[in-house]
Motif scaffolding. Sequence first.
Motif, PDB file in Angstrom:
ATOM      1  N   ARG A 250      -9.871  13.655  -6.486  1.00 23.98           N
ATOM      2  CA  ARG A 250     -10.609  12.787  -5.296  1.00 23.98           C
ATOM      3  C   ARG A 250      -9.864  11.131  -6.089  1.00 23.98           C
ATOM      4  O   ARG A 250      -9.778  10.272  -4.737  1.00 23.98           O
ATOM      5  CB  ARG A 250     -11.895  13.202  -5.203  1.00 23.98           C
ATOM      6  CG  ARG A 250     -12.640  11.822  -4.343  1.00 23.98           C
ATOM      7  CD  ARG A 250     -13.912  12.514  -3.866  1.00 23.98           C
ATOM      8  NE  ARG A 250     -14.869  12.810  -4.813  1.00 23.98           N
ATOM      9  CZ  ARG A 250     -15.771  11.354  -5.073  1.00 23.98           C
ATOM     10  NH1 ARG A 250     -15.451  10.557  -4.258  1.00 23.98           N
ATOM     11  NH2 ARG A 250     -16.300  12.081  -5.893  1.00 23.98           N
ATOM     12  N   VAL A 251      -9.826  10.798  -7.059  1.00 25.80           N
ATOM     13  CA  VAL A 251     -10.090   9.306  -7.566  1.00 25.80           C
ATOM     14  C   VAL A 251      -8.684   9.585  -8.147  1.00 25.80           C
ATOM     15  O   VAL A 251      -8.371   7.878  -8.475  1.00 25.80           O
ATOM     16  CB  VAL A 251     -10.945   9.301  -8.478  1.00 25.80           C
ATOM     17  CG1 VAL A 251     -12.553   9.284  -7.770  1.00 25.80           C
ATOM     18  CG2 VAL A 251     -11.327   9.806  -9.934  1.00 25.80           C
ATOM     19  N   ALA A 252      -7.988  10.100  -7.506  1.00 26.12           N
ATOM     20  CA  ALA A 252      -6.323   9.723  -8.565  1.00 26.12           C
ATOM     21  C   ALA A 252      -5.305   9.117  -7.917  1.00 26.12           C
ATOM     22  O   ALA A 252      -4.671   8.113  -8.663  1.00 26.12           O
ATOM     23  CB  ALA A 252      -5.886  11.468  -8.413  1.00 26.12           C
ATOM     24  N   PRO A 253      -5.418   8.992  -6.429  1.00 22.04           N
ATOM     25  CA  PRO A 253      -4.802   7.166  -5.887  1.00 22.04           C
ATOM     26  C   PRO A 253      -5.479   6.421  -5.976  1.00 22.04           C
ATOM     27  O   PRO A 253      -4.720   5.893  -5.826  1.00 22.04           O
ATOM     28  CB  PRO A 253      -5.141   7.742  -4.066  1.00 22.04           C
ATOM     29  CG  PRO A 253      -5.062   8.610  -4.358  1.00 22.04           C
ATOM     30  CD  PRO A 253      -6.329   9.572  -5.585  1.00 22.04           C
ATOM     31  N   ASP A 254      -6.848   5.972  -6.503  1.00 22.60           N
ATOM     32  CA  ASP A 254      -7.073   4.546  -7.284  1.00 22.60           C
ATOM     33  C   ASP A 254      -7.504   4.489  -8.628  1.00 22.60           C
ATOM     34  O   ASP A 254      -7.935   3.592  -8.823  1.00 22.60           O
ATOM     35  CB  ASP A 254      -8.652   4.804  -6.076  1.00 22.60           C
ATOM     36  CG  ASP A 254      -8.669   4.832  -4.936  1.00 22.60           C
ATOM     37  OD1 ASP A 254      -7.450   4.507  -3.745  1.00 22.60           O
ATOM     38  OD2 ASP A 254      -9.316   5.086  -4.360  1.00 22.60           O
ATOM     39  N   THR A 255      -7.051   5.051  -9.386  1.00 18.03           N
ATOM     40  CA  THR A 255      -7.047   5.654 -10.975  1.00 18.03           C
ATOM     41  C   THR A 255      -5.474   5.348 -11.251  1.00 18.03           C
ATOM     42  O   THR A 255      -4.805   5.944 -11.099  1.00 18.03           O
ATOM     43  CB  THR A 255      -7.893   7.072 -11.387  1.00 18.03           C
ATOM     44  OG1 THR A 255      -9.076   6.753 -10.825  1.00 18.03           O
ATOM     45  CG2 THR A 255      -7.786   6.970 -12.598  1.00 18.03           C
ATOM     46  N   PRO A 256      -5.429   4.610 -11.924  1.00 10.45           N
ATOM     47  CA  PRO A 256      -4.814   4.055 -13.273  1.00 10.45           C
ATOM     48  C   PRO A 256      -4.286   4.875 -13.867  1.00 10.45           C
ATOM     49  O   PRO A 256      -4.780   6.258 -14.619  1.00 10.45           O
ATOM     50  CB  PRO A 256      -4.879   3.273 -14.596  1.00 10.45           C
ATOM     51  CG  PRO A 256      -6.497   2.172 -13.660  1.00 10.45           C
ATOM     52  CD  PRO A 256      -6.992   3.152 -12.437  1.00 10.45           C
ATOM     53  N   LEU A 257      -3.079   5.563 -13.925  1.00  6.20           N
ATOM     54  CA  LEU A 257      -2.399   7.476 -14.231  1.00  6.20           C
ATOM     55  C   LEU A 257      -2.967   7.161 -15.879  1.00  6.20           C
ATOM     56  O   LEU A 257      -2.748   8.533 -15.880  1.00  6.20           O
ATOM     57  CB  LEU A 257      -0.207   6.896 -13.856  1.00  6.20           C
ATOM     58  CG  LEU A 257      -0.096   7.690 -14.395  1.00  6.20           C
ATOM     59  CD1 LEU A 257      -0.376   9.007 -14.223  1.00  6.20           C
ATOM     60  CD2 LEU A 257       1.210   8.294 -14.057  1.00  6.20           C
ATOM     61  N   ASN A 258      -2.803   6.429 -17.006  1.00 11.23           N
ATOM     62  CA  ASN A 258      -2.858   6.757 -17.952  1.00 11.23           C
ATOM     63  C   ASN A 258      -4.314   7.192 -18.349  1.00 11.23           C
ATOM     64  O   ASN A 258      -5.261   8.510 -19.116  1.00 11.23           O
ATOM     65  CB  ASN A 258      -3.075   5.321 -18.934  1.00 11.23           C
ATOM     66  CG  ASN A 258      -3.427   4.074 -18.272  1.00 11.23           C
ATOM     67  OD1 ASN A 258      -3.535   4.136 -17.350  1.00 11.23           O
ATOM     68  ND2 ASN A 258      -3.807   2.790 -19.465  1.00 11.23           N
ATOM     69  N   ILE A 259      -5.087   6.116 -17.353  1.00  9.51           N
ATOM     70  CA  ILE A 259      -7.020   6.597 -17.300  1.00  9.51           C
ATOM     71  C   ILE A 259      -6.702   7.863 -17.166  1.00  9.51           C
ATOM     72  O   ILE A 259      -8.050   8.925 -16.931  1.00  9.51           O
ATOM     73  CB  ILE A 259      -7.869   5.648 -16.552  1.00  9.51           C
ATOM     74  CG1 ILE A 259      -7.235   4.347 -17.623  1.00  9.51           C
ATOM     75  CG2 ILE A 259      -9.132   6.322 -16.642  1.00  9.51           C
ATOM     76  CD1 ILE A 259      -7.846   4.300 -18.781  1.00  9.51           C
ATOM     77  N   LEU A 260      -6.493   8.930 -15.511  1.00  3.04           N
ATOM     78  CA  LEU A 260      -6.402   9.460 -14.642  1.00  3.04           C
ATOM     79  C   LEU A 260      -5.649  10.504 -15.985  1.00  3.04           C
ATOM     80  O   LEU A 260      -6.625  11.667 -16.408  1.00  3.04           O
ATOM     81  CB  LEU A 260      -5.707   9.248 -13.286  1.00  3.04           C
ATOM     82  CG  LEU A 260      -5.252  10.708 -12.465  1.00  3.04           C
ATOM     83  CD1 LEU A 260      -7.026  11.223 -12.513  1.00  3.04           C
ATOM     84  CD2 LEU A 260      -4.533  10.983 -12.064  1.00  3.04           C
ATOM     85  N   MET A 261      -4.969  10.772 -16.377  1.00  4.36           N
ATOM     86  CA  MET A 261      -4.207  11.892 -17.903  1.00  4.36           C
ATOM     87  C   MET A 261      -5.643  11.376 -18.853  1.00  4.36           C
ATOM     88  O   MET A 261      -5.396  13.101 -19.565  1.00  4.36           O
ATOM     89  CB  MET A 261      -3.227  11.147 -17.635  1.00  4.36           C
ATOM     90  CG  MET A 261      -2.086  11.216 -16.937  1.00  4.36           C
ATOM     91  SD  MET A 261      -0.163  11.075 -18.138  1.00  4.36           S
ATOM     92  CE  MET A 261       0.164  12.407 -18.783  1.00  4.36           C
ATOM     93  N   ALA A 262      -6.250  10.982 -18.979  1.00  4.05           N
ATOM     94  CA  ALA A 262      -7.003  10.619 -19.858  1.00  4.05           C
ATOM     95  C   ALA A 262      -8.283  11.381 -19.284  1.00  4.05           C
ATOM     96  O   ALA A 262      -8.235  12.549 -20.370  1.00  4.05           O
ATOM     97  CB  ALA A 262      -8.292   9.279 -20.213  1.00  4.05           C
ATOM     98  N   GLY A 263      -8.784  11.714 -18.436  1.00  7.04           N
ATOM     99  CA  GLY A 263      -9.643  12.160 -18.012  1.00  7.04           C
ATOM    100  C   GLY A 263      -9.447  13.778 -17.939  1.00  7.04           C
ATOM    101  O   GLY A 263      -9.865  14.478 -17.838  1.00  7.04           O
TER     102      GLY A 263
END
Length: 293
Positions: A250-263
């Motif tokens: 759900r938050v993937a479109p609004d999250t920086p890619l490196n932060i998303l990968m960390a999550g």
Amino acid sequence: MPASARTLVRPAVLRTRRGRLVYWSVLAVSLALFTAAFIVPLYWAATGAVKAPDELARTPPTYVPQEWHPENYARAWREMDLGRYFLNTVVLAGGAWLVQLAVQVPAAYALSKLRPRFGRVVLALMLVTLMMPVTALLVPVYLTVVDVPLFNRNLINSPSAVWLPAAANAFNIYILKNFFDRIPDDLLDAARMDGAGALTTLARVVLPLSRPILAVVSILSIVTAWKDFLWPLLVIPDPARQPLSVFLQRVAPDTPLNILMAGLVLASLPLIALFLVFQRQIVGGLTAGGLKG
């Protein structure tokens, strides 16, 4: 040569230099390919999470980060509020695991040892569900959760909407039944002669002997519930109650890619740790073919 000693490669071939060379070469290449198929995605995610956003988006990609930013993991945990969604996932996975054991173990025991009338028909109907695509069952199961028969309860946005459908797992019941079938009936007869009822026999005789297969079923149940995406998306629309799998999408479109990968890496760590800790029990349960002594 006895049938139990037969293998895909004849011993006479392995005694030759060429045969050994071919055998070990094929084995090494196969192991390397399978290892790469599992390790490379994990490495790519773990290293991508510590890269800067511009380096992560660079083409061609860098295989080793030029600048390391391990603080991205702390940022992901703090900015994405992962603690709340970890707790949601633990509640859903833990509840699904307990409900599955509470339903599937007695069901498999009844089909294996109590042998009720029409037990084979019930087992056959359960196994039929394994032949059906999961998407074909979404609508009827969803309608059942929206209005539970007899109770007239709506379970949407409740953990029960995930727990109760998880109990209807024909595969787990089948492998539990196969294991229970290999437990000698003499042990159960001896317990009955001592005055033990069906539940007492299950608790004091069958379950202690079934620890390997119970470990396998438990791990399969937890892993399935932890990574499930489609069903929690349908039955838990409230964002505050969603598990990690739904929240991260759900938050993937609004999250920086490196932060998303960390999550994503943080979300996968519990399953990796679970496998590393219980890998012996997993292999032991899957290869358990009977009882000794």
